[in-house]
Design an enzyme around this catalytic site. Sequence first.
Site, PDB file in Angstrom:
ATOM      1  N   GLY A  56       5.261  32.103  18.238  1.00  0.00           N
ATOM      2  CA  GLY A  56       4.851  31.396  19.446  1.00  0.00           C
ATOM      3  C   GLY A  56       5.902  31.200  20.510  1.00  0.00           C
ATOM      4  CG  ASP A  60       5.081  43.211  19.489  1.00  0.00           C
ATOM      5  OD1 ASP A  60       5.154  42.498  18.481  1.00  0.00           O
ATOM      6  OD2 ASP A  60       6.025  43.394  20.284  1.00  0.00           O
ATOM      7  N   GLY A 117       1.313   5.419   1.077  1.00  0.00           N
ATOM      8  CA  GLY A 117       1.183   6.082   2.371  1.00  0.00           C
ATOM      9  C   GLY A 117       2.348   5.825   3.293  1.00  0.00           C
ATOM     10  CG  HIS A 118       3.521   2.453   4.132  1.00  0.00           C
ATOM     11  ND1 HIS A 118       2.935   2.693   5.352  1.00  0.00           N
ATOM     12  CD2 HIS A 118       2.781   1.484   3.524  1.00  0.00           C
ATOM     13  CE1 HIS A 118       1.891   1.890   5.491  1.00  0.00           C
ATOM     14  NE2 HIS A 118       1.770   1.157   4.397  1.00  0.00           N
ATOM     15  N   GLY A 138       0.812  -1.199   0.000  1.00  0.00           N
ATOM     16  CA  GLY A 138       0.000   0.000   0.000  1.00  0.00           C
ATOM     17  C   GLY A 138       0.849   1.255   0.000  1.00  0.00           C
ATOM     18  CG  HIS A 196      -1.368  -0.613   7.176  1.00  0.00           C
ATOM     19  ND1 HIS A 196      -0.856  -1.891   7.268  1.00  0.00           N
ATOM     20  CD2 HIS A 196      -0.801  -0.062   6.076  1.00  0.00           C
ATOM     21  CE1 HIS A 196      -0.035  -2.112   6.262  1.00  0.00           C
ATOM     22  NE2 HIS A 196       0.019  -1.014   5.528  1.00  0.00           N
ATOM     23  CG  ASP A 224       1.287  -5.927   1.149  1.00  0.00           C
ATOM     24  OD1 ASP A 224       0.448  -5.434   0.375  1.00  0.00           O
ATOM     25  OD2 ASP A 224       1.893  -5.269   2.005  1.00  0.00           O
ATOM     26  N   GLY A 280       6.341  41.163  22.356  1.00  0.00           N
ATOM     27  CA  GLY A 280       7.589  41.745  22.845  1.00  0.00           C
ATOM     28  C   GLY A 280       7.341  43.041  23.596  1.00  0.00           C
TER      29      GLY A 280
END
Length: 588
Positions: free
Chosen positions: A421, A575, A57-58, A55, A225, A111, A577
């Site tokens: 952040g 702000d 997605g890996h 599959g 999965h 598989d 700061g």
Amino acid sequence: MALQKHLMNDPDTLVVDSLVGLCSVNNQLAFDPSSKVVYKSKLDRSKVALICGGGSGHEPSHAGFVGEGMLSAAVCGSVFASPNSSQVRRGIDLVENDAGTLILVKNYTGDVLNFGLAAEQYAAEHAGKSDKVKFIVVGDDVAVGKIQGGMVGRRGLAGVVLVYKIAGALAAQGASLDEVYSVAQWVAGRIGTIGVGLEHCHVPGTAPPASSLLPTEIEIGLGIHNESGNKRLSPVPPLSELIPLLLDYITSTADAERAFLPFKGDGKDEVVLLVNNLGGMSELEVGGVVRAAREELGKRQIVVSRVLSGTFMTSLNMPGFSLSLVLLPRAEDAAAPKASVLLSLLDAPAQTPGWKWTAAAPPVTPTPLAPASSASAKKAAASGIGAAQPADFLAALQRACAALVAAEPEITRMDTITGDGDCGLTLKAGAQGVEKEIAARNITGTDLVADVVAIAKVAETHMGGTSGALYSIFFSALAQGIQASAAGQSTATPELWGAALAAALTKLYTYTRARAPSRTLVDPLAAFVQAYPQGFAGAVKAAAAAAEHTKDVDAKAGRSAYVDTAVLSREKVADPGAWGVKTILEVL
């Protein structure tokens, strides 16, 4: 909750779009879109071919490992779904050769069945070549015990990539199909892998998952999965506690359910360590995992001959990692390939985008340097200028530090909206650094130049970034201003402070283009310095008003200059700061 947003054209075309993109990166590749097979366009048909798949997605598995020195072809299914046997059969036909083909798959039912069926169909239709296709199933997961796994066996996880690499390098050297098969089979039986995730992933085009981990939880033993693991831990433990637990799963021989590998624990066990990013971890965190894993293996007297780290076998964007160990053969293991041979195959170059750089040598421990000096270890020369009331001076500093620490969550919230952040944490780190210097009596109030220099060094070493540099420059310049304005005085007067502050602001202006109003920390700082000659209390009020006014100011510099002005107008956030400067001044 798992991240449910994805960037793509259409979930139905995502796999093909991605494979076409991969072929643009790796010009060794050819692509059959109808069967989703990526294969080497210039194949040496005198050498054994290696096919893998499963599959999607890996990524980079599986197609990212197709290339010189590794795999010949990869057959790709939809996300987390096996390709069908017709696709696999097409892959076998594309790499058909004189030396034979080795098929490598992870131990998942779909598989195994589809790749196995294609192999059998090929053998049935090519009776003369029925011995030219061999099949290996790799299962390396140690989370599921032997009884629970039963006849199904262990799931295939990131360890399969090491089988790809070793078998591919051996095939590239011209080894026979039987030789490649034998070595690959031996390696496959000596791998243990355990995974851990902070959250499950989300498959593009599907509904949101019904459940997820709590913010305080991690899950051990989860599959690639989205299968659930066998244990959840809360709160999230530090690596110093998590890594030993994970390695117990792989190395323990006392647990009969998970004694998959024959570790002897006599100080002579030798391994290859693979730290695999499951898709959503930062490189910063993965590096910490590598260190913790290697150190824990050292404590267990397990020799680490190679360390590999990176993104090899993902579960889309899963925030987590897996640890894999290959237990290398000992000299007395007569039936096994030599450890030196396996390591040389692992070290051999591979021209594929999925394979990461490796050192081709055992890891070394960095030589420790002499301990760095503390922020104020090198004190400025005694200036003879002290605070009028040293005890009051120290108390005021301590109040300011405590106020910044308390304000961290709110400043962080502001900076999450208007910047990156980190402002609250940066100011908190600086405040805690000053508190330590006071506790160590490196700031006393009896020598203001030395004290202010110490604060400048704390800003430099503990805060970092733009804020740290601005604070450090300002306080360094303030120390110079105090010295220059002293004129033989032994005690700082308001007039001396005023002159020193003005000089410091002028010096700061040579390193930043920010001028009030700019929605930066300069706004309240400049307001304070300019109003200071009319009195301290009035100057603090002016600074507070300037900080509040940043809610209505267009950003001309600093973190907010890159934020959409509509967001700033809507949120009405000051702000961060500037708020930090206001917080300091109001408690002084």
